[in-house]
Motif scaffolding. Structure first.
Motif, PDB file in Angstrom:
ATOM      1  N   PHE B  72       5.560   4.132   3.228  1.00 39.57           N
ATOM      2  CA  PHE B  72       5.045   3.782   1.910  1.00 39.57           C
ATOM      3  C   PHE B  72       4.091   2.596   2.005  1.00 39.57           C
ATOM      4  O   PHE B  72       2.993   2.609   1.452  1.00 39.57           O
ATOM      5  N   ASN B  73       4.530   1.593   2.731  1.00 40.37           N
ATOM      6  CA  ASN B  73       3.718   0.385   2.854  1.00 40.37           C
ATOM      7  C   ASN B  73       2.384   0.685   3.539  1.00 40.37           C
ATOM      8  O   ASN B  73       1.345   0.103   3.207  1.00 40.37           O
ATOM      9  N   ALA B  74       2.453   1.604   4.515  1.00 38.27           N
ATOM     10  CA  ALA B  74       1.223   1.938   5.236  1.00 38.27           C
ATOM     11  C   ALA B  74       0.244   2.669   4.321  1.00 38.27           C
ATOM     12  O   ALA B  74      -0.978   2.490   4.429  1.00 38.27           O
ATOM     13  N   ASP B  75       0.789   3.485   3.404  1.00 38.04           N
ATOM     14  CA  ASP B  75      -0.075   4.286   2.532  1.00 38.04           C
ATOM     15  C   ASP B  75      -0.546   3.525   1.297  1.00 38.04           C
ATOM     16  O   ASP B  75      -1.503   3.926   0.648  1.00 38.04           O
ATOM     17  N   SER B  76       0.176   2.492   0.921  1.00 42.35           N
ATOM     18  CA  SER B  76      -0.139   1.805  -0.332  1.00 42.35           C
ATOM     19  C   SER B  76      -0.857   0.501  -0.041  1.00 42.35           C
ATOM     20  O   SER B  76      -0.429  -0.294   0.807  1.00 42.35           O
ATOM     21  N   ALA B  77      -1.959   0.300  -0.758  1.00 43.13           N
ATOM     22  CA  ALA B  77      -2.730  -0.908  -0.518  1.00 43.13           C
ATOM     23  C   ALA B  77      -2.117  -2.118  -1.202  1.00 43.13           C
ATOM     24  O   ALA B  77      -2.157  -3.227  -0.690  1.00 43.13           O
ATOM     25  N   GLU B  78      -1.480  -1.907  -2.356  1.00 42.44           N
ATOM     26  CA  GLU B  78      -1.035  -3.059  -3.138  1.00 42.44           C
ATOM     27  C   GLU B  78       0.470  -3.213  -3.184  1.00 42.44           C
ATOM     28  O   GLU B  78       0.986  -4.314  -3.070  1.00 42.44           O
ATOM     29  N   GLU B  79       1.174  -2.116  -3.398  1.00 37.18           N
ATOM     30  CA  GLU B  79       2.636  -2.238  -3.505  1.00 37.18           C
ATOM     31  C   GLU B  79       3.262  -2.234  -2.113  1.00 37.18           C
ATOM     32  O   GLU B  79       2.914  -1.408  -1.273  1.00 37.18           O
ATOM     33  N   LYS B  80       4.152  -3.160  -1.918  1.00 32.65           N
ATOM     34  CA  LYS B  80       4.843  -3.260  -0.628  1.00 32.65           C
ATOM     35  C   LYS B  80       6.338  -3.442  -0.875  1.00 32.65           C
ATOM     36  O   LYS B  80       6.741  -4.111  -1.832  1.00 32.65           O
TER      37      LYS B  80
END
Lengths: 875, 372
Positions: B72-80
């Motif tokens: 998820f973190n790799a795919d999402s630019a803002e949400e971590k």
């Protein structure tokens, strides 16, 4: 070297948990030795020991299978082991599955010599289980050894032992997790656990759960290998010696330094239970007690050795030595040491004080009869040798040692026999020992009790003393003889002795050992009757109750003294000069069946008197006669204060004390008070209107008498009524009826309702079956009331109420009978009155006729007079 | 009882030796149990119950959470997001799972005892104009043996004779579900094709117990108050994939992975329930609808392990024939080899984090509206 006994087969309960091949279900118990076990019991046990999820695919590290966990189950007295290892098949999801094998053994097995966890694991691991198995499994315990001696010699492994001792101390303090252990074989980790537990007393195996691996440290384990410590756990990194293992670790290290690790383990294995109270204190405290005990025994061994090398032991050292001996625990000391010390003690009998010998002797008895007999024979032989050699002191001291060591063994009497047959000096020494209180007087008294059964020995001792006194003073019972007889007549040994004395007293010319006849009997009687001791009141008051209390067991003395026994007993008493003396004397009077004095008038004296009286009653010597003393004082107090609403403080205090008595004594006092309530208006008044300040005694006695409501208040009168019985003779009838009527009047005076008085009286009085007799009783009732101070009209009203009550239907057939009788009687009276009225009416008629005739005559006379007067006037 | 000494085995009790290399430094301190290094985040405590029959994939689901977060973190630019354990045992459990899901390893062992996991899920969310908002949730999740959800007094589990388990162990697991705010229910369609009890039996007993244990379950008169995330698991398996594909619900997501879009997940479950070949799905649907508020139920089609990327050893893996027909390249995970063995390949979780985030979001919103 710790070593199990080879080839023993021990039956164990077992259970197998796992999954069948290709199973889609949960881990579950597939088979067990005991299908009747509580539902879920094995499931619960296995899951509590095999915590977490074992990973059968894991091949390295300490978490790799197999696992082994041990936990005591004190509630059923067994030690459980769960072995977790891998199964060869997977479940329906092709996941690797584990197998859990559960075994448990009696805890008693774990305290057998040379038992080890490793041996249990090896025996259980070798036992295959299948779902089709049933019945208990026989586990073959092989020979397993923990080579402490070899390890101590190995510089690479010796520190491990030191580490284990520290761990042992820590485990007692709290749960310990060994972390950061490098990959180590299960067997080696079990070896560490075995070494730690070997440094603890064997009974801790029944309290401490251990595991060679758990995914995380948690209950129930107290010592576990894991990488994840739980909250509150003591985390000890692998082979890192903690800063402190506490007092226990220090103690066991000292012990190991003296005995060596191997022998320390051997000694600790001899503690299947803690040396002190097994139920008291935490595990640490009890284990510390064990270590302290062992250190004390070690000090004892040293002290005895030192003593053997001294010519003149120091008294302080001897006392220390006696304090060190702890009977009941010597059996746990290594046998060679015990035997060596025992030999030293036996060789130094003449040097050791009786207390030390007695304590050692008792310890020997705990080791078995053979040891006791062996030591006893040494003592007897030493006594014989001493007597033959003219040593008068040693036999007597040995007798005291025997008295302290054995309660009813043969040695006490046998030794006394030897002394009694020996020279006078030896006999005198023995009497001295008897008369000089030792450290455990109770034990000596018990030993004296053993002597009593040996008449010959006893008489020889007493006779020798009498002869000695006679020669010295011309009085047979002078000096120590009286004290000796007193000692032998002490509680516990008294009755047989008094019987013997009584037989002498009753037959003064009968066999009398060693001296002329009359003096002994006279002196014994004098002693028995207190004359000898009558020198002072205090001596008599202290010594006499014991004799008086046993007087009933003493028919010889009673017959010899005749009916004047009481007088003879009390003759030496001087008139009481103060309240205390008077109280002491009154106690004796009651014990002798004599009437005590009246209570002192002065309140201050009364307090002192009652305090002393209570104190005397508490003494053991009064024995079974105590009830009489209690009844006496209760009766006297209530007689003295019959009407006073608020009793004086000392009296109320004494009443409370009476109410605190137990058992038969309380019942006797309570019964006396209940029985005599009508003589004590204060009680009656309290009963009618309970006083708030009546105190505990009031509650206690009324509770036992059931006086909680008014309808139960006539208990005493009912007893009285029952005692009157059906009267027989004419005079008896009148006297008895009036007496009963008077009791009723007393009850009425106390404020009870008339109905209650009548009901309670008639329900118990046998005469009530006769309505005529009842009627006569009720005829007398107003008279009795009048005599008791009621005004006549009031008494008549109460009497009428009584009659109505007696005729009430509630009284059943008796009431009906009385009603019929009363109606009959009233009818009779009515008829007789009617007859009388007729008679009177007839008489009135006659009289009226006579009156009329008289009037006519009078009229005629008057007329004649008038005519004559007129005639005279006319003349 | 005793036999000759010669016949008895003899062995020495071992005691290790000390060598300098073995004396390791003291263990590191366990992680702090009360992390407060996330600034001043919004925080809340909640329990999340994990529920499903044996073999439904509960352990893998928890193990896959961290991998899913990494994806998820790799795919999402803002949400971590970040997940970590709040105690050493949880940390160990998550670390072990992560190691295993890296691939080429064995399957997770069958869970023997409940694992109590104390987790912290912290994240950085885009919150409108306010920019980035830090959030943190402490929650407890328990991985328990699926057998705990079966009536201990019913017929033998798995159709195999066994001794009755201790009821109180299972009861504690269900009690946790009852006290939890959110539930993740894993519906394993493949279970119906194999041996063992139907999924329904693990559902109806548990829901019945929960109804007894939750004092205020009568929300709207009859419904339980929980949020329920229903996950149709093992999407990577041939059976589930075939059903989804035949229903025309499989799509390729922006990340390139096959999936059933969340908005179609309920439709998929409904189709399964309507299919007479899956009677258990029909029963489970009836029980869900009868006991839970439909507004509080969400559906997902998930796979903790995701599709594998193909065989890496000898013996070709079997693959679904229909997949070939459809021309979609996929292999289930774990791979089944021709010798009958299974091997786990690197996990690529599908819809594992999403149910958790949905629950967290819902519970948090409820909590803010009316703190419980």
């Amino acid at each position: 070297m710790i070593e199990t006994t080879a080839g023993e087969h021990v039956p164990a309960r077992w259970a197998l948990m796992g999954k069948p091949p290709g199973d889609a279900g949960e881990y579950r118990v597939l088979a067990a030795s005991d299908r009747e076990a509580r539902p879920g019991e094995f499931d619960r046990l296995i899951r509590s020991l095999a915590i977490g999820t074992p990973d059968p695919a894991k091949r390295d590290g300490n978490g790799a299978l197999p696992w082994a966990a041990f936990a005591p189950r004190p509630e059923i007295g067994r030690l459980a082991l769960v072995i977790t290892d891998r199964l060869g098949h997977g479940d329906a999801g092709f996941r690797p599955t584990a197998r859990f094998r559960y075994f448990d053994l009696p805890l008693a097995e774990t305290t057998r010599p040379h038992w080890s966890y490793s041996a249990f694991y090896q025996a259980a691991a070798a036992r295959e289980l299948t779902p089709s198995d049933s019945g208990p499994a026989l586990l073959e315990f092989g020979k397993s050894v923990l080579m402490f001696e070899a390890i101590e010699q190995d510089p690479e492994r010796a520190p491990v032992l030191d580490w284990c001792r520290h761990l042992a101390g820590l485990v007692l303090d709290g749960p310990v997790v060994i972390t950061n252990a490098p990959p180590t074989r299960l067997e080696a980790r079990l070896g560490v656990l075995d070494a730690v537990m070997a440094m603890l007393p064997a009974w801790t195996r029944a309290e401490i759960a251990i595991s060679a691996w758990a995914p995380r440290a948690q209950a129930p384990f107290r010592l576990v290998f894991s990488d994840i410590p739980g909250d509150g756990w003591i985390s000890v990194p692998w082979l890192n010696t903690p800063k402190t293992g506490g007092s226990y670790a220090e103690g066991v290290t000292r012990l190991a330094a003296r005995l060596g690790t191997q022998q320390t383990a051997d000694v600790l294995a001899r503690f299947p239970t803690p040396v002190l109270d097994p139920a008291a204190g935490a595990t640490l405290e009890r284990a510390l007690d064990d270590i302290c005990y062992l250190e004390r025994v070690g000090a004892l061994a040293g002290a005895v050795r030192r003593l053997a090398g001294q010519q003149q032991p120091q008294p302080g050292e001897l006392a220390d030595l006696a304090a060190l001996i702890d009977p009941g625990g010597l059996a746990r000391w290594p046998e060679p040491d015990y035997a060596a010390i025992s030999e030293l003690v036996a060789a130094n009998l003449h040097r050791l004080p009786p207390e030390v010998l007695g304590a050692w002797w008792r310890g020997s008895a705990d080791l078995g009869e053979a040891n006791e007999r062996g030591f006893g024979n040494r003592v007897l032989q030493a006594a014989r040798d001493a007597l033959a050699g003219g040593d008068a002191e040693l036999p007597a001291r040995l007798w005291r040692a025997a008295a302290l060591a054995v309660h009813d063994g043969p040695f006490v009497a046998e030794l006394a026999d030897w002394v009694a047959d020996g020279p006078d000096t030896a006999r005198s020494s023995l009497v001295t020992v008897l008369l000089t209180g030792g450290p455990d007087r109770a034990a000596e008294l018990r030993a004296a009790g053993c002597l009593v059964e040996r008449d010959r020995t006893l008489r020889r001792l007493v006779a020798a003393e009498i002869d000695s006194a006679w020669q010295a003073s011309g009085r047979a019972l002078a000096g120590r003889v009286a004290a000796l007889v007193l000692f032998l007549a002490a509680p516990g040994a008294a009755p047989p002795w008094l019987t013997w004395l009584a037989s002498l007293a009753a037959n003064p010319t009968a066999s009398r050992p060693g001296a002329e006849g009359p003096e002994l009997a006279e002196c014994l009687l004098a002693l028995a009757f207190g004359r000898l001791l009558g020198a002072t009141d205090s001596v008599l008051a202290d010594a006499f109750p014991g004799f008086a209390a046993h007087a009933e067991d003493w028919p010889g003395a009673r017959s010899a003294a005749g009916p004047d026994l009481g007088w003879a007993l009390l003759a030496p008493l001087q008139p009481g000069s103060d309240a205390r003396s008077q109280a002491a004397a009154d106690v004796l009077r009651v014990l002798c069946g004599e009437s005590p004095e009246e209570l002192p008038d002065d309140d201050k004296w009364l307090g002192s008197y009652l305090t002393t009286y209570r104190d005397r009653c508490e003494r053991a010597e009064v024995g079974s006669r105590r009830s009489e003393l209690l009844e006496s004082i209760a009766d006297r107090m209530l007689c003295r204060f019959p009407r006073k609403k608020d009793l004086p403080a000392p009296v109320a205090e004494t009443m409370d004390w009476l109410a605190r008595q137990r058992g038969a004594e309380f019942r006797a006092v309570a019964a006396m008070i209940v029985r005599n309530f009508s003589d004590h208006p204060a009680l009656a008044e309290g009963r009618r209107r309970p006083r708030k300040r009546a105190g505990a005694w009031w509650t206690a006695f009324t509770a036992v008498a059931g006086w909680t409501t008014l309808d139960q208040a006539l208990l005493g009168l009912r007893d009285e009524a029952a005692e009157f019985g059906p009267p027989t003779g004419h005079h008896d009838i009148s006297a008895a009826l009036y007496s009963l009527a008077d009791r009723m009047a007393v009850a009425s005076q106390a404020g009870w309702p008339t109905t209650e008085v009548v009901n309670d009286t008639l329900s118990c009085w046998p005469g009530a079956v006769d309505p005529a007799l009842t009627d006569r009783l009720l005829d007398l009732y107003p008279e009795a009331l009048h005599q008791r101070g009621r005004l006549r009209p009031d008494a008549e009203v109460l009497a009428e109420q009584a009659r109505l009550a007696a005729a009430r239907p509630a009284r059943g057939t008796d009431g009906e009978a009385y009603r019929r009788y009363r109606i009959g009687r009233l009818n009779d009276q009515n008829a007789s009155y009617e007859a009388l009225a007729s008679e009177y009416a007839a008489r009135i008629g006659e009289l009226q006729l006579q009156l009329e005739q008289t009037r006519v005559r009078r009229s005629r006379i008057t007329t004649d007079i008038r005519l004559l007067n007129e005639l005279r006037r006319d003349q | 009882m005793s036999e000759s000494e010669q016949a008895a085995p003899t062995y020495a009790i071992e005691l290790p030796t000390i060598s300098p290399a073995q004396a390791l430094p003291p263990a590191p301190e366990p992680p702090s149990q009360s992390p407060s290094d996330t600034g001043d985040p919004v925080s809340g405590d909640l329990g999340i119950g994990l529920w499903g029959a044996p073999l439904s994939g509960k352990t893998n689901f928890v193990h896959a959470l961290q991998v899913a977060i990494e994806q998820f973190n790799a795919d999402s630019a803002e949400e971590k997001w970040n997940l970590r354990g709040r105690d050493a045992a949880t940390e160990g459990f998550l670390a072990e799972g992560r190691r295993r899901l890296e691939g080429d390893t064995h399957l997770a062992p069958a869970t023997a005892n409940p694992e109590k996991l104390l987790c912290t899920l912290s994240g950085r969310l885009r919150a409108g104009r306010r920019g980035v908002e830090a959030v943190r949730f402490d929650f407890e999740i328990r991985d328990v043996p699926g057998g705990h959800f079966l009536d201990p007094f019913s017929a033998d589990e798995g159709g195999t004779s066994g001794i009755r388990p201790a009821p109180e162990l299972a009861d504690e697991s269900i009690r946790f579900l009852a006290q939890a705010r959110g539930l993740i229910y894993l519906f394993d369609l493949t279970r119906e094709l194999g041996p063992g009890d139907s999924s329904v039996r693990f559902f109806d007993h548990t829901v019945d117990r929960i109804r007894h244990l939750v004092p205020d379950y009568q929300r709207d008169g009859v419904l339980l108050p929980h949020f329920l995330a229903v996950c149709v698991t093992k999407f990577d398996s041939a059976e589930v994939f075939r059903c989804a594909n035949q229903a025309g619900l499989v799509e390729t997501g922006p990340d390139g992975r096959l999936r059933v879009p969340d908005e179609d997940a309920k439709k998929f479950f409904e189709r399964l329930a309507d299919d007479e070949n899956h009677p258990s799905a029909s029963s489970v649907r009836r029980l869900i609808n009868g006991n839970f508020d439909r507004e509080r139920v969400e559906y997902f089609v998930s796979s903790a392990l995701g599709f594998s990327d193909g065989p890496r050893r000898r013996g070709a893996a079997r693959s679904g024939e229909s997949d070939q027909e459809l021309g979609i390249a996929r292999q289930p995970n774990p791979l089944a080899y021709q010798d009958g063995s299974r091997a786990l390949r690197a996990a690529q979780p599908i819809n594992v984090l999403e149910p958790v985030l949905w629950l967290v979001d819902k519970i948090w919103a409820t909590q803010k509206a009316s703190p419980r």
